[in-house]
Scaffold this motif. Structure first.
Motif, PDB file in Angstrom:
ATOM      1  N   PHE A 137      -6.785   1.904   5.736  1.00 43.38           N
ATOM      2  CA  PHE A 137      -6.532   3.320   5.472  1.00 43.38           C
ATOM      3  C   PHE A 137      -7.825   4.132   5.506  1.00 43.38           C
ATOM      4  O   PHE A 137      -7.824   5.294   5.897  1.00 43.38           O
ATOM      5  CB  PHE A 137      -5.810   3.493   4.138  1.00 43.38           C
ATOM      6  N   GLY A 138      -8.927   3.521   5.088  1.00 38.74           N
ATOM      7  CA  GLY A 138     -10.207   4.207   5.173  1.00 38.74           C
ATOM      8  C   GLY A 138     -10.580   4.511   6.608  1.00 38.74           C
ATOM      9  O   GLY A 138     -11.025   5.630   6.926  1.00 38.74           O
ATOM     10  N   PHE A 139     -10.407   3.545   7.493  1.00 40.43           N
ATOM     11  CA  PHE A 139     -10.721   3.751   8.909  1.00 40.43           C
ATOM     12  C   PHE A 139      -9.814   4.826   9.509  1.00 40.43           C
ATOM     13  O   PHE A 139     -10.275   5.696  10.274  1.00 40.43           O
ATOM     14  CB  PHE A 139     -10.559   2.438   9.671  1.00 40.43           C
ATOM     15  N   ILE A 140      -8.530   4.788   9.153  1.00 47.59           N
ATOM     16  CA  ILE A 140      -7.592   5.794   9.663  1.00 47.59           C
ATOM     17  C   ILE A 140      -8.007   7.193   9.208  1.00 47.59           C
ATOM     18  O   ILE A 140      -7.998   8.144  10.001  1.00 47.59           O
ATOM     19  CB  ILE A 140      -6.159   5.472   9.206  1.00 47.59           C
ATOM     20  N   LEU A 141      -8.387   7.330   7.940  1.00 46.66           N
ATOM     21  CA  LEU A 141      -8.788   8.639   7.428  1.00 46.66           C
ATOM     22  C   LEU A 141     -10.029   9.165   8.135  1.00 46.66           C
ATOM     23  O   LEU A 141     -10.109  10.357   8.475  1.00 46.66           O
ATOM     24  CB  LEU A 141      -9.049   8.560   5.924  1.00 46.66           C
ATOM     25  N   ILE A 142     -11.012   8.301   8.354  1.00 45.39           N
ATOM     26  CA  ILE A 142     -12.227   8.724   9.047  1.00 45.39           C
ATOM     27  C   ILE A 142     -11.892   9.250  10.438  1.00 45.39           C
ATOM     28  O   ILE A 142     -12.450  10.264  10.912  1.00 45.39           O
ATOM     29  CB  ILE A 142     -13.219   7.550   9.144  1.00 45.39           C
ATOM     30  N   LYS A 143     -10.956   8.588  11.112  1.00 43.63           N
ATOM     31  CA  LYS A 143     -10.550   9.016  12.447  1.00 43.63           C
ATOM     32  C   LYS A 143      -9.720  10.297  12.398  1.00 43.63           C
ATOM     33  O   LYS A 143      -9.936  11.231  13.190  1.00 43.63           O
ATOM     34  CB  LYS A 143      -9.751   7.895  13.128  1.00 43.63           C
ATOM     35  N   VAL A 144      -8.758  10.361  11.491  1.00 42.87           N
ATOM     36  CA  VAL A 144      -7.882  11.537  11.401  1.00 42.87           C
ATOM     37  C   VAL A 144      -8.682  12.774  10.994  1.00 42.87           C
ATOM     38  O   VAL A 144      -8.466  13.873  11.519  1.00 42.87           O
ATOM     39  CB  VAL A 144      -6.740  11.277  10.388  1.00 42.87           C
ATOM     40  N   TRP A 145      -9.616  12.601  10.070  1.00 44.82           N
ATOM     41  CA  TRP A 145     -10.443  13.728   9.617  1.00 44.82           C
ATOM     42  C   TRP A 145     -11.568  14.052  10.597  1.00 44.82           C
ATOM     43  O   TRP A 145     -12.279  15.034  10.420  1.00 44.82           O
ATOM     44  CB  TRP A 145     -11.021  13.430   8.236  1.00 44.82           C
ATOM     45  N   LYS A 146     -11.756  13.164  11.607  1.00 43.26           N
ATOM     46  CA  LYS A 146     -12.776  13.370  12.642  1.00 43.26           C
ATOM     47  C   LYS A 146     -14.169  13.534  12.043  1.00 43.26           C
ATOM     48  O   LYS A 146     -14.918  14.452  12.395  1.00 43.26           O
ATOM     49  CB  LYS A 146     -12.423  14.577  13.510  1.00 43.26           C
ATOM     50  N   ILE A 147     -14.489  12.622  11.135  1.00 43.93           N
ATOM     51  CA  ILE A 147     -15.799  12.638  10.507  1.00 43.93           C
ATOM     52  C   ILE A 147     -16.839  12.089  11.510  1.00 43.93           C
ATOM     53  O   ILE A 147     -16.660  11.018  12.069  1.00 43.93           O
ATOM     54  CB  ILE A 147     -15.825  11.769   9.225  1.00 43.93           C
ATOM     55  N   GLY A 197      -3.476   3.232  -0.292  1.00 40.03           N
ATOM     56  CA  GLY A 197      -3.240   2.472   0.937  1.00 40.03           C
ATOM     57  C   GLY A 197      -3.387   0.981   0.705  1.00 40.03           C
ATOM     58  O   GLY A 197      -2.628   0.170   1.271  1.00 40.03           O
ATOM     59  N   ALA A 198      -4.350   0.610  -0.126  1.00 41.90           N
ATOM     60  CA  ALA A 198      -4.519  -0.795  -0.486  1.00 41.90           C
ATOM     61  C   ALA A 198      -3.258  -1.335  -1.132  1.00 41.90           C
ATOM     62  O   ALA A 198      -2.781  -2.437  -0.810  1.00 41.90           O
ATOM     63  CB  ALA A 198      -5.711  -0.938  -1.434  1.00 41.90           C
ATOM     64  N   LEU A 199      -2.687  -0.551  -2.033  1.00 43.05           N
ATOM     65  CA  LEU A 199      -1.467  -0.969  -2.725  1.00 43.05           C
ATOM     66  C   LEU A 199      -0.288  -1.040  -1.765  1.00 43.05           C
ATOM     67  O   LEU A 199       0.548  -1.945  -1.869  1.00 43.05           O
ATOM     68  CB  LEU A 199      -1.164   0.003  -3.860  1.00 43.05           C
ATOM     69  N   ALA A 200      -0.223  -0.113  -0.824  1.00 47.08           N
ATOM     70  CA  ALA A 200       0.885  -0.101   0.135  1.00 47.08           C
ATOM     71  C   ALA A 200       0.918  -1.395   0.950  1.00 47.08           C
ATOM     72  O   ALA A 200       1.988  -1.995   1.134  1.00 47.08           O
ATOM     73  CB  ALA A 200       0.759   1.113   1.066  1.00 47.08           C
ATOM     74  N   LEU A 201      -0.238  -1.840   1.431  1.00 44.23           N
ATOM     75  CA  LEU A 201      -0.265  -3.082   2.203  1.00 44.23           C
ATOM     76  C   LEU A 201       0.026  -4.282   1.309  1.00 44.23           C
ATOM     77  O   LEU A 201       0.749  -5.205   1.725  1.00 44.23           O
ATOM     78  CB  LEU A 201      -1.615  -3.254   2.892  1.00 44.23           C
ATOM     79  N   GLN A 202      -0.485  -4.265   0.094  1.00 44.33           N
ATOM     80  CA  GLN A 202      -0.209  -5.365  -0.837  1.00 44.33           C
ATOM     81  C   GLN A 202       1.281  -5.459  -1.133  1.00 44.33           C
ATOM     82  O   GLN A 202       1.863  -6.557  -1.140  1.00 44.33           O
ATOM     83  CB  GLN A 202      -0.999  -5.165  -2.129  1.00 44.33           C
ATOM     84  N   PHE A 203       1.925  -4.326  -1.377  1.00 41.62           N
ATOM     85  CA  PHE A 203       3.372  -4.316  -1.609  1.00 41.62           C
ATOM     86  C   PHE A 203       4.118  -4.847  -0.387  1.00 41.62           C
ATOM     87  O   PHE A 203       5.108  -5.586  -0.526  1.00 41.62           O
ATOM     88  CB  PHE A 203       3.850  -2.903  -1.921  1.00 41.62           C
ATOM     89  N   ALA A 204       3.693  -4.454   0.801  1.00 43.79           N
ATOM     90  CA  ALA A 204       4.364  -4.901   2.025  1.00 43.79           C
ATOM     91  C   ALA A 204       4.273  -6.414   2.177  1.00 43.79           C
ATOM     92  O   ALA A 204       5.259  -7.080   2.527  1.00 43.79           O
ATOM     93  CB  ALA A 204       3.747  -4.204   3.239  1.00 43.79           C
ATOM     94  N   VAL A 205       3.096  -6.968   1.897  1.00 49.36           N
ATOM     95  CA  VAL A 205       2.912  -8.420   1.998  1.00 49.36           C
ATOM     96  C   VAL A 205       3.739  -9.129   0.924  1.00 49.36           C
ATOM     97  O   VAL A 205       4.380 -10.155   1.194  1.00 49.36           O
ATOM     98  CB  VAL A 205       1.420  -8.781   1.869  1.00 49.36           C
TER      99      VAL A 205
END
Length: 226
Positions: free
Chosen positions: A209-219, A81-89
């Motif tokens: 992406f870390g925040f999204i995963l925590i929410k999607v996985w409902k941790i 996810g880090a790479l995805a945002l870096q590529f987008a920028v």
């Protein structure tokens, strides 16, 4: 793995970062495997030390909450996810400078010599040329994006835990320090100070992406920590 890759790159294969660090997809030096290998390479001792220190500090307790398999998935996904945002920028910057997302057909890029010539550079200032060159000829390396994912997970799950930091003489709660750190990364990424080679948006991508995963996985937050 990170430490072994660093030692191998430093003492056995000095050009490892050029092969396993990740380049912008339109760069002639880009290879598909770099998407995965870049996060195990580092740019120097300080770089790998602080990343591994953070992994040592936050990794074990998060692994207890997530489980080993999900923790590894979390680490790798936030790195991607880090790479995805870096590529987008980077794509946005290339387009804003050249009018296209893939400018390599308008210039001859020499990654080894870190130079480029061609029509894409004719109307650009020296600062703009340097920015374009940095995208095409310098690889991104490091686990920092995944580490920011771990920071976000720790701050979300253990918000009231007090952190003792090298440069702050008093303890500071995770729910205060980590948001401030992310805001600082955003400021530095947008400001683009001269000489700053840190991939700030990759850090932000890992956090997002870390925040999204925590929410999607409902941790859930452990009740003891609150």
């Amino acid at each position: 793995m990170n430490v072994l890759c660093f030692i191998g790159g430093a003492f056995i294969f000095p050009k490892a970062n050029m092969l396993f660090g990740v380049y912008y997809p339109d760069s002639p030096a880009f290879h598909w495997w770099q998407i995965f290998t870049y996060m195990f390479m580092h740019g120097g001792f300080t770089h790998v030390f602080f990343n591994m220190f953070a992994l040592f500090m936050f990794g074990p307790i998060l692994e207890q909450i997530l489980g080993s398999k999900r923790f590894i998935n979390y680490y790798l996904i936030t790195g991607l996810g880090a790479l995805a945002l870096q590529f987008a920028v980077q794509a946005y910057e290339v387009h804003s400078l050249t009018g296209t997302f893939a400018a390599s057909h308008q210039m001859d890029v020499n990654v080894a010599q870190q130079t480029a010539i061609g029509p894409a550079l004719q109307d650009l200032s020296q600062d703009q040329i340097n920015n374009l060159l940095s995208i095409y000829v310098f690889p991104m390396v490091g686990a920092s994006g995944a580490i920011f994912g771990l920071l976000v997970a720790f701050g979300y799950l253990f918000p009231n835990t007090e952190l003792y930091l090298f440069f702050i003489p008093v303890p500071i709660k995770a729910k205060i320090f980590i948001p401030i750190y992310i805001i600082l990364e955003l400021f530095l990424g947008v400001s683009k100070f001269a000489g700053d080679s840190v991939a700030h948006f990759a850090h932000l991508g890992g956090a997002l992406f870390g925040f999204i995963l925590i929410k999607v996985w409902k941790i859930k937050r452990p009740g003891l920590w609150g």
